[in-house]
Design an enzyme around this catalytic site. Structure first.
Site, short mmCIF file in Angstrom:
data_model
loop_
_atom_site.label_atom_id
_atom_site.label_comp_id
_atom_site.label_asym_id
_atom_site.label_seq_id
_atom_site.Cartn_x
_atom_site.Cartn_y
_atom_site.Cartn_z
N GLN A 1 1.14 -1.47 0.01
CA GLN A 1 -0.20 -0.48 -0.07
C GLN A 1 1.61 1.32 0.08
O GLN A 1 1.84 1.36 1.02
CB GLN A 1 -0.64 -0.36 1.52
N TYR B 1 -5.55 11.25 4.75
CA TYR B 1 -4.72 11.55 3.95
C TYR B 1 -4.30 11.97 2.49
O TYR B 1 -5.49 12.87 2.34
CB TYR B 1 -3.46 9.84 4.12
C1 FMN Z 1 -2.93 -0.77 13.86
C2 FMN Z 1 -3.81 -0.04 12.63
C3 FMN Z 1 -2.78 0.32 11.67
C4 FMN Z 1 -3.31 1.03 10.35
N1 FMN Z 1 -3.20 1.90 9.43
C5 FMN Z 1 -3.00 1.46 8.79
C6 FMN Z 1 -2.69 1.52 7.30
O1 FMN Z 1 -1.41 2.05 7.41
N2 FMN Z 1 -3.05 2.07 6.18
C7 FMN Z 1 -4.50 1.26 6.05
O2 FMN Z 1 -5.15 2.25 4.94
N3 FMN Z 1 -5.08 1.86 6.74
C8 FMN Z 1 -4.96 1.53 8.25
N4 FMN Z 1 -5.63 1.14 10.11
C9 FMN Z 1 -7.46 0.64 8.81
C10 FMN Z 1 -7.07 -1.22 8.80
O3 FMN Z 1 -5.81 -1.59 7.41
C11 FMN Z 1 -8.95 -0.68 8.40
O4 FMN Z 1 -9.10 -0.41 7.15
C12 FMN Z 1 -9.26 -0.69 10.11
O5 FMN Z 1 -8.46 -1.90 10.41
C13 FMN Z 1 -10.84 -1.41 9.72
O6 FMN Z 1 -11.24 -2.93 9.72
P1 FMN Z 1 -10.92 -3.70 10.66
O7 FMN Z 1 -12.32 -3.70 11.48
O8 FMN Z 1 -10.91 -4.77 10.33
O9 FMN Z 1 -10.54 -3.33 11.97
C14 FMN Z 1 -5.12 0.23 10.30
C15 FMN Z 1 -5.43 0.32 12.06
C16 FMN Z 1 -5.20 -0.11 12.20
C17 FMN Z 1 -5.73 -1.17 14.02
#
Ligand code: FMN
Length: 390
Positions: free
Chosen positions: A99, A183
Site C-alpha cells: 500500500q 491522508y
Molecule cells: C494498528 C492499525 C494501523 C492501521 N494502519 C493503516 C494503514 O497503514 N493503512 C490503512 O489504509 N489503514 C490502516 N488501518 C485501518 C485498517 O487497515 C482497517 O481498514 C481498519 O482497522 C478497519 O478494519 P477492522 O475493523 O478489520 O480493524 C490501521 C488500523 C489499525 C488497527
C-alpha cells in the site's frame, strides 16, 4: 457461488481465498526500512492462511510517513527489507501486496501510545506537513500546513511511479494506492480539505485530478499483469465533505484509467462526523456493493468483518469480492484457520504450512487439546439477520 475460501483471480494473480490482511501502521521501521519484526508479523499471517498480505502503508517520500518510525520506499536502500517481507509471504502461500501512501496534513505524528499528537516542523522528529490547501485538520493536528505547488504535485506523481518501480523490484504482486483516511489523496478529493482554485480543486472532476494523474504515473511503471487498486476515502460522513455518490462516480473514472479493484473506506477528513456507525458489523459493505453493481468493478472492504459468518456471507451474497481484516489479523494470526473451522470447511488445516498441518490432522491428541478455540457451530442472531436486517 463463491465463499470466503474460494480462490480469487485479478489480472494475472490468484489468491487462495478472499481474506486480506489489511494494511496496519506499526511504528517499527528504522530510516523507513523494514526488519525482523515485519518478517515475523507478516510471515506469521501468511502462514496463518491469509490470501493477500499487506504490510503497513509505505510512504513514497519521507514527509509522507505518519511518524519517523514508519516504513518508506523513497530510497533503493529500502528495497532489501521489503524483499525479505515479500519472500516470506510468498513462501507461506500468500500474495504480497503493498500500500503506497502519503499522509499529507496528517503526518509528523507521535505514536498512538505516546499521545498521537502532531509535532511542530522544528521538532527533531517532526516536519512541515503539505496538503492541497493551507488548512490544518484541527483537533490533534494544529500546525500550519503548506499548500502544494503544481510543481510539487508533479514531483509527488513521479515519486509514486518511482515507488511502484521499487515495489516491483522488492517482489510485490499487488499495489494499492492509499487515498483514504484523511491522508494526501483523500484530502485532494474532499471539499473540506481542498479549497484550491486551480485545476486540482473546485469541481469534483478537478478534485479527482490528483488521483487520475497518480494512477496513470503508477500504471506506467507497474506491469499490466499485476493488480493496481485504490483505497478510496469514499465518505466523510459530513454534509460539507465527500458524499458516497461522489465516490461511485470517481471509481468509474478511475476504472477508465486502469483501476482493477476499489477498496472503499472512510474519508476521515474531519472529526466532525454524523451517522458514522463505527461499531456496526460490516458497515461499509452495502456501499461497496453499490460500487460493484453500478460501476462493474471488483471491490474489497474492511471495517468490522471479523465474525466468520459475516465475512463469509458478504462474499456468498456477492456483495464484495474481498474481505480486508485489520484488528482481527492483529488479534489472531490464524484467523483464516479459525474461520474455516467455524464455517465447517472440509480441511481447515490445509491453510497452514504442510509441516504443521500434517501433525494437527494426524495427531489430534485428547479432544480439544490442540489449543484451537472450540467450534461454536451456531450463527449469532446478528449473522443470520444479515447486514440490512434481512
Ligand atoms: C494498528 C492499525 C494501523 C492501521 N494502519 C493503516 C494503514 O497503514 N493503512 C490503512 O489504509 N489503514 C490502516 N488501518 C485501518 C485498517 O487497515 C482497517 O481498514 C481498519 O482497522 C478497519 O478494519 P477492522 O475493523 O478489520 O480493524 C490501521 C488500523 C489499525 C488497527
Amino acid at each position: 457461488m463463491p465463499d470466503l475460501f474460494s480462490p480469487f483471480t485479478l489480472k494475472g494473480v490468484t489468491l487462495r481465498n478472499r481474506i486480506a490482511m489489511s494494511p496496519m501502521t506499526m511504528y517499527r521501521a528504522e530510516d523507513g526500512r523494514m526488519g525482523d519484526y515485519h518478517v515475523m508479523l507478516l510471515g506469521s499471517r501468511a502462514a496463518g492462511g491469509f490470501g493477500l498480505v499487506f504490510p503497513e502503508q509505505i510512504a513514497i517520500t519521507p514527509d509522507g510517513r505518519t511518524g519517523t518510525s514508519c516504513a518508506g520506499i523513497w530510497d533503493d536502500a529500502q528495497i532489501e527489507g521489503l524483499a525479505r517481507v515479500t519472500a516470506i509471504i510468498r513462501d507461506m502461500g500468500a500474495v504480497p501486496a503493498i500500500q503506497l501512501g502519503h499522509t499529507g496534513r496528517k503526518g509528523s505524528e507521535t505514536k498512538p501510545w505516546e499521545g498521537k499528537l502532531q509535532l511542530p516542523p522544528d521538532h527533531p522528529e517532526g516536519w512541515q506537513v503539505r496538503a492541497p490547501s493551507a488548512i490544518p485538520y484541527g483537533g490533534r493536528y494544529t500546525y500550519p500546513v503548506q499548500e502544494l505547488t503544481v510543481a510539487e504535485i508533479h514531483d509527488l506523481h513521479r515519486a509514486y511511479a518511482e515507488a511502484a518501480r521499487r515495489a516491483l523490484a522488492a517482489g510485490f504482486e499487488w499495489l494499492e494506492m492509499h487515498f483514504a483516511h484523511g491522508y494526501l489523496g483523500a484530502s485532494f478529493f474532499s471539499p473540506i480539505a481542498n479549497r484550491r482554485t486551480d485545476r486540482y480543486g473546485g469541481s469534483v472532476e478537478n478534485r479527482l485530478r490528483f488521483h487520475r494523474e497518480a494512477l496513470d504515473a503508477v500504471r506506467a511503471a507497474w506491469p499490466e499483469r499485476l493488480p493496481l487498486t485504490m483505497r478510496l476515502g469514499s465518505d466523510d460522513f459530513n454534509e460539507q465533505g465527500v458524499r458516497f455518490d461522489d465516490a461511485v462516480w470517481a471509481v468509474g473514472e478511475l476504472k477508465a484509467h486502469g483501476l482493477d479493484l476499489a477498496d472503499l473506506s472512510l474519508g476521515m477528513n474531519t472529526d466532525v462526523v454524523s451517522d458514522l456507525p463505527f461499531n456496526e458489523a460490516g458497515f461499509m459493505v452495502e456501499r461497496a456493493a453499490r460500487v460493484r453493481r453500478e460501476v462493474g468493478i471488483p471491490v474489497g472492504v474492511s471495517w468490522n468483518l471479523g465474525i466468520p459468518a459475516v465475512a463469509d456471507r458478504v462474499i456468498r451474497e456477492e456483495l464484495v469480492d474481498l474481505v480486508f481484516l485489520g484488528r482481527p489479523a492483529l488479534a489472531n494470526p490464524h484467523w483464516p484457520v479459525w474461520a474455516a473451522r467455524e464455517l465447517a470447511q472440509d480441511d481447515p488445516f490445509a491453510l497452514l504450512p504442510e509441516d504443521w498441518a500434517w501433525w494437527l490432522r494426524n495427531r489430534p491428541g485428547a479432544e480439544g487439546s490442540q489449543g484451537w478455540p472450540a467450534v461454536v457451530g451456531q450463527r449469532t442472531e446478528q449473522d443470520s439477520r444479515g447486514m440490512d436486517g434481512r
